[in-house]
Design a protein around this motif. Sequence first.
Motif, PDB file in Angstrom:
ATOM      1  N   ILE A  11       0.839  -1.201   0.000  1.00  0.00           N
ATOM      2  CA  ILE A  11       0.000   0.000   0.000  1.00  0.00           C
ATOM      3  C   ILE A  11       0.870   1.246   0.000  1.00  0.00           C
ATOM      4  O   ILE A  11       0.665   2.164  -0.795  1.00  0.00           O
ATOM      5  CB  ILE A  11      -0.939  -0.001   1.232  1.00  0.00           C
TER       6      ILE A  11
ATOM      7  N   PHE B 241      -6.815  -1.516  -3.857  1.00  0.00           N
ATOM      8  CA  PHE B 241      -6.713  -2.551  -2.830  1.00  0.00           C
ATOM      9  C   PHE B 241      -8.071  -3.090  -2.393  1.00  0.00           C
ATOM     10  O   PHE B 241      -8.199  -4.261  -2.084  1.00  0.00           O
ATOM     11  CB  PHE B 241      -5.900  -2.042  -1.639  1.00  0.00           C
TER      12      PHE B 241
ATOM     13  N   SER C  19      -9.075  -7.057  -2.937  1.00  0.00           N
ATOM     14  CA  SER C  19      -9.428  -7.884  -1.776  1.00  0.00           C
ATOM     15  C   SER C  19     -10.913  -8.225  -1.783  1.00  0.00           C
ATOM     16  O   SER C  19     -11.393  -8.907  -0.895  1.00  0.00           O
ATOM     17  CB  SER C  19      -9.054  -7.153  -0.484  1.00  0.00           C
TER      18      SER C  19
ATOM     19  N   LEU D 100      -8.955   1.707   4.724  1.00  0.00           N
ATOM     20  CA  LEU D 100      -8.143   0.658   4.112  1.00  0.00           C
ATOM     21  C   LEU D 100      -7.020   0.225   5.053  1.00  0.00           C
ATOM     22  O   LEU D 100      -6.783  -0.969   5.256  1.00  0.00           O
ATOM     23  CB  LEU D 100      -7.554   1.173   2.790  1.00  0.00           C
TER      24      LEU D 100
ATOM     25  N   GLU E  25      -6.465  -3.539   6.659  1.00  0.00           N
ATOM     26  CA  GLU E  25      -5.250  -4.315   6.392  1.00  0.00           C
ATOM     27  C   GLU E  25      -4.420  -4.526   7.658  1.00  0.00           C
ATOM     28  O   GLU E  25      -3.379  -5.176   7.605  1.00  0.00           O
ATOM     29  CB  GLU E  25      -4.396  -3.605   5.339  1.00  0.00           C
TER      30      GLU E  25
END
Lengths: 171, 434
Positions: B3, B28, B32, B298, B302
């Motif tokens: 990222i 992302f 995902s 995000l 993560e």
Amino acid sequence: MKRILTFIDERFEEIIGVIVLAVVVSLIFIGVMMRLLFKSGLPWQEELSRILYVLVVYLGASYGMRTNDHIRINIISNLLPPRARKVLRVVTDFIWAGFNITVIIMAMQVYQKMQRFLGESAVLKIPLHVVFLIVPLGFTLLTLRLIQGYIQGGPFWESHTEIQGKGDAPP
Amino acid sequence: MMIALALVVLLLTGLPIYVCLGLTSLIFFLTSGTSMHIMIRTLYSGVDQYALIAVTGFLLVASLFEKAGITEALITMVKRFMAAFQSGLAVITIVSCAIFAAVTGSGPATVATIGGIMIPAMIRAKYTPKFAGAVASSGGALGILIPPSNPFLMYGIIANQSIAALFAAGIVPGLLMAVALSITSSILLRWFPNYSMHSEREEKKQAYKKMTLLVALKAIWQAKWALFAIILLLGGIYAGLFTPIEAAEVTIFYSLIVGLFINRTMNLKDVYAALANTLRLSGTLIILVATGFVFARLLTLEGIPQALGRSIAGVSTDPVMILLIIMFFMVFIGTWAETFSQIIVLTPIFLPVVMKLGVDPIHFGVLFVVTAEIGFLTPPFGANLFVGMKIADISLETISKSVLPYILTYLIVLVILVLFPQISLFLPRLLFGQ
């Protein structure tokens, strides 16, 4: 007719945005005064000013397109020779437009989904999906201004030599 | 890691920062398989924050004050008073910045307003332009530490902390910083006499003679609208008359009344120009918040803060040591990043880490803002330097070099603040009893 078109072309976001911003500022001020003087605030004042403020932000972002004020890091592009700088700018503008259009499409999907749930704002009972339209509208304006820059004889990269946006950018 | 890499690459291409934050999240989220609807709705809900209106409000206050002639009166008063303490124009500039900081929440705006008057004045008094520019740029950074402060508002929103408490926490460190900067200026003038071609002592003597009680009272009276604005703004917040958010709007109407009806230095055209300018600045700034919130989501999904916390814990277990490492990192990032994006991106990463170590989130906010101040003074993205160099008419390289002693001062004060959290926490604890 022509005057109307020129108005939309040159000052649409600016004038509407200034009016809405003035309303937001006044609403909050009136709210304070009502509370201090009459011991009772306006229940809908915070809600309305928040909705209008989202509109102010997206109109202001679109207005910033005309003056090339969007905050960016130009360290690499400033090192490049003018030709390569132009190429980089065109490529990034394409990515930019692509991102904006993706957001618009997804936002319209969300809008349709929200329509089915019929949510309303707490005090004013404004349907939430209608308010949410500010997002796709804002991104549409941003994209139109980006494209317009190219139609009107190339965008603003020549005038843009500062390192990052403008020196007077806050905070 | 991926990222961070994606974000840095996008940022370096020169895409607008709001697009970089949004696009990284988009990529992302898509890979995902997370629902995009949350992300898109955040583009609305991220901006739909009452406290953000104050950020725009304080931008408007800065433009209106200048046009209403409130700022100039304030500087005149400071000049008179500092003459009594026998200090030169450099210290006058820093004290003016500190006082002006009590009505504005922006660093570059402070440099532009105070520097716009004091840099030419210093150059006329035979100070070198590079020194004049450095003094005003570093003093201007006080704008965001002494309340009101836009970065504090932003931090308060992201970290979910009381904005009134954050504002209170900035006061003592801000005053400490102003004293430290004044001392640095005096030392510099003593060590490098060529910074000022003019004999400082002569100037002091002249000014000192003029000071009488009558002059002092007159000076205060002339600056009454500026002083009353500070009392109204900070007094109103801490007396509980209005919230920090409403304070901005009250100050706007106050400056309109002073500018349009009392000083009569302003007309409706000026008001429109100030509104249009504020609209443009806040649009391009606050749209960062919209995609910044998506990006923060995000990071949480993560598990970045947890992973970072674990790796930092591997280096050291001493809270002070870890805090110093984080500060070093934030100063480094701050030289490269724009302040708001820095707060939006780094707060969700570091706040959980330091809170686990028992660091007060209010204290961390103060430290964060001090690192942002250093970021204002370091190229390539030092917003204060851009303003200062334009007014002093010198190059970015020249001003970057001459501002170095002030950056050192900021670093020393930062370390002091890390070591003694009481400096920041004393006032908010007194006022709010946390």
